[in-house]
Design a protein around this motif. Structure first.
Motif, PDB file in Angstrom:
ATOM      1  N   THR A  87      -2.446   0.242 -12.329  1.00  0.00           N
ATOM      2  CA  THR A  87      -1.002   0.292 -12.078  1.00  0.00           C
ATOM      3  C   THR A  87      -0.706   0.867 -10.701  1.00  0.00           C
ATOM      4  N   ILE A  88      -1.408   1.916 -10.329  1.00  0.00           N
ATOM      5  CA  ILE A  88      -1.210   2.519  -8.997  1.00  0.00           C
ATOM      6  C   ILE A  88      -1.590   1.520  -7.907  1.00  0.00           C
ATOM      7  N   ALA A  89      -2.679   0.778  -8.091  1.00  0.00           N
ATOM      8  CA  ALA A  89      -3.095  -0.214  -7.093  1.00  0.00           C
ATOM      9  C   ALA A  89      -2.044  -1.311  -6.945  1.00  0.00           C
ATOM     10  N   ILE A  90      -1.489  -1.779  -8.046  1.00  0.00           N
ATOM     11  CA  ILE A  90      -0.450  -2.817  -7.990  1.00  0.00           C
ATOM     12  C   ILE A  90       0.794  -2.281  -7.301  1.00  0.00           C
TER      13      ILE A  90
ATOM     14  N   LEU B 156       3.480  -1.581   0.087  1.00  0.00           N
ATOM     15  CA  LEU B 156       3.073  -2.028   1.423  1.00  0.00           C
ATOM     16  C   LEU B 156       3.814  -3.306   1.822  1.00  0.00           C
ATOM     17  N   GLY B 157       4.009  -4.189   0.867  1.00  0.00           N
ATOM     18  CA  GLY B 157       4.787  -5.400   1.131  1.00  0.00           C
ATOM     19  C   GLY B 157       6.224  -5.070   1.499  1.00  0.00           C
ATOM     20  N   LEU B 158       6.817  -4.117   0.804  1.00  0.00           N
ATOM     21  CA  LEU B 158       8.193  -3.692   1.131  1.00  0.00           C
ATOM     22  C   LEU B 158       8.265  -3.048   2.507  1.00  0.00           C
ATOM     23  N   ALA B 159       7.256  -2.272   2.881  1.00  0.00           N
ATOM     24  CA  ALA B 159       7.234  -1.655   4.211  1.00  0.00           C
ATOM     25  C   ALA B 159       7.167  -2.730   5.300  1.00  0.00           C
TER      26      ALA B 159
END
Length: 176
Positions: free
Chosen positions: A17-20, A26-29
């Motif tokens: 869950t943390i990896a997802i 990162l995509g949002l950043a």
């Protein structure tokens, strides 16, 4: 019969869950970075349109001297000009130069109020018809190069030149 103990299974679920979540954040950043760049590009385009409208208004107010406005690379000097003692088209072009340099807004002596490397060109391709173009340097490269000649070659070869142009037609004041 008793089932074997399953230990650590919840820990694996938490790690997945943390990896997802990390990939999503990162995509949002990355998206936020692109949005900021697009916002700045839009701001520069809006500034260029305001300056074009200002030039058009100045020319409209001084129709008898329209030929005096035809000039290339207004604002290239990069410094604020002293407009004291100037009148008519010379005063208007001096003030437009100062707008392009960014004199409207500064911070600690640095001019912030205009586009990056802004310049304006006013051409007169046919009698009564004028073409006002504002060129500046963009942030991200584009594939299609602007067709306007204003600022050509001034911003490198990486597709960073941006232009906004407006054709303007004035009536003939010297016609019978």
């Amino acid at each position: 019969m008793k089932a074997p103990d399953q230990r650590g299974f919840s820990m694996i679920e938490v790690l997945i869950t943390i990896a997802i979540l990390m990939v999503g954040l990162l995509g949002l950043a990355g998206l936020q970075t692109r949005v900021s760049t697009a916002e700045f590009e839009a701001y520069q385009r809006a500034q260029a349109l305001v300056i074009i409208q200002d030039i058009q208004d100045r020319m409209n107010a001084n129709k008898k001297n329209l030929a005096s406005y035809v000039q290339n690379d207004i604002g290239v000097a990069g410094a604020i000009q002293d407009c004291t003692g100037k009148a008519g088209a010379a005063l208007d072009l001096c003030q437009v130069n100062n707008e392009l340099v960014g004199s409207a807004e500064s911070n600690g002596g640095t001019m912030l109020g205009a586009m990056i490397g802004a310049r304006a060109c006013i051409t007169n391709p046919t009698p009564g018809n004028y073409f006002i173009t504002v060129a500046w340097q963009g942030i991200t490269p584009i594939n299609k190069s602007p067709t306007a000649a204003c600022g050509a070659g001034a911003y490198g070869t990486g597709g960073l030149r941006r232009t906004v142009s407006m054709p303007i037609t004035f009536g003939c004041l010297t016609c019978p």
